[in-house]
Scaffold this active site. Structure first.
Site, PDB file in Angstrom:
ATOM      1  N   TYR A 122      19.090  -8.277  38.450  1.00 10.73           N
ATOM      2  CA  TYR A 122      19.029  -9.453  39.332  1.00 10.73           C
ATOM      3  C   TYR A 122      18.680 -10.760  38.628  1.00 10.73           C
ATOM      4  CZ  TYR A 122      19.223  -5.832  42.900  1.00 10.73           C
ATOM      5  OH  TYR A 122      19.605  -4.770  43.670  1.00 10.73           O
ATOM      6  N   HIS A 127      26.217 -11.442  46.905  1.00  6.93           N
ATOM      7  CA  HIS A 127      25.427 -10.417  46.219  1.00  6.93           C
ATOM      8  C   HIS A 127      25.260 -10.826  44.770  1.00  6.93           C
ATOM      9  CE1 HIS A 127      25.557  -7.909  49.678  1.00  6.93           C
ATOM     10  NE2 HIS A 127      26.848  -8.184  49.780  1.00  6.93           N
TER      11      HIS A 127
HETATM   12  O1  CA2 Z   1      23.168  -7.631  44.542  1.00  3.95           O
HETATM   13  C1  CA2 Z   1      22.587  -8.030  45.565  1.00  3.95           C
HETATM   14  O2  CA2 Z   1      22.313  -9.210  45.744  1.00  3.95           O
HETATM   15  C2  CA2 Z   1      22.121  -7.023  46.634  1.00  3.95           C
HETATM   16  O3  CA2 Z   1      22.369  -7.612  47.904  1.00  3.95           O
HETATM   17  C3  CA2 Z   1      20.635  -6.831  46.435  1.00  3.95           C
HETATM   18  C4  CA2 Z   1      20.038  -5.745  47.329  1.00  3.95           C
HETATM   19  C5  CA2 Z   1      20.844  -4.457  47.253  1.00  3.95           C
HETATM   20  O4  CA2 Z   1      20.338  -3.525  48.187  1.00  3.95           O
HETATM   21  C6  CA2 Z   1      22.317  -4.698  47.519  1.00  3.95           C
HETATM   22  O5  CA2 Z   1      23.007  -3.477  47.376  1.00  3.95           O
HETATM   23  C7  CA2 Z   1      22.885  -5.710  46.540  1.00  3.95           C
HETATM   24  C8  CA2 Z   1      18.595  -5.425  46.912  1.00  3.95           C
HETATM   25  C9  CA2 Z   1      17.692  -6.590  46.836  1.00  3.95           C
HETATM   26  C10 CA2 Z   1      16.494  -6.183  46.045  1.00  3.95           C
HETATM   27  O6  CA2 Z   1      16.138  -7.282  45.273  1.00  3.95           O
HETATM   28  C11 CA2 Z   1      15.255  -7.080  44.235  1.00  3.95           C
HETATM   29  C12 CA2 Z   1      15.143  -8.110  43.354  1.00  3.95           C
HETATM   30  C13 CA2 Z   1      14.307  -7.975  42.272  1.00  3.95           C
HETATM   31  C14 CA2 Z   1      13.566  -6.832  42.109  1.00  3.95           C
HETATM   32  C15 CA2 Z   1      13.693  -5.799  43.008  1.00  3.95           C
HETATM   33  C16 CA2 Z   1      14.529  -5.918  44.093  1.00  3.95           C
END
Ligand code: CA2
Length: 145
Positions: A22, A100
């Protein structure tokens, strides 16, 4: 023109864990950049993040009457589970871009399906946090014609 930036569950953790997926920017960085870029485009932006499905739905409903002209949303994990979020977005009938950060199609199978994409005007995946800016520029450009 007001654009609403919505981020769903766990996106408050941006920049604190999993930077290989991310990136290193925090949610505060992303929201600030989004607002600055909106101003530079002659628009304005408001940002809202919640870990609660109902709170996101309530914010979407409020967008019907608060002057919002378009929505950029990263629904987080709700992307893959929430008919209710889809119904809320489709109910307000505003232009929507789904963003995303990661390329969900290169990840686990369960991330390949989105309940949101079928009612979104556009979908961006895998551009990192730059995807938010790309969505904003698209929506402001379209609004201005
Ligand atoms: O890629 C993306 O932006 C997602 O929407 C992020 C979601 C995931 O469930 C989707 O499949 C794809 C998860 C968000 C979690 O974000 C975090 C960021 C940093 C550390 C941990 C989690």
């Amino acid at each position: 023109m007001k654009v609403l930036l919505l981020n769903g569950p766990n996106l408050n953790l941006l920049g604190t864990r999993e930077p290989h997926i991310y990136g290193a920017d925090t949610l505060a960085d992303v929201e600030q950049r989004f607002k600055e870029e909106a101003l530079s485009l002659g628009a304005e932006a408001e940002a809202f993040q919640s870990n609660h499905e109902g709170a996101l739905i309530d914010r979407i409903h409020a967008a019907r009457t608060d002057g919002t002209k378009a929505i950029v949303i990263n629904p987080g994990g709700l992307t893959h589970t929430s008919v209710a979020l889809r119904d809320a977005l489709s109910g307000v009938a505003l232009p929507v871009v789904e963003v995303h950060i990661s390329n969900v199609h290169r990840r686990e199978e369960f991330r390949h399906h989105s309940y949101i994409s079928g009612i979104a005007d556009g979908v961006i995946a895998g551009l990192g946090v730059q995807g938010y800016g790309a969505a904003l520029r698209f929506l402001v450009g379209r609004y201005k014609g």
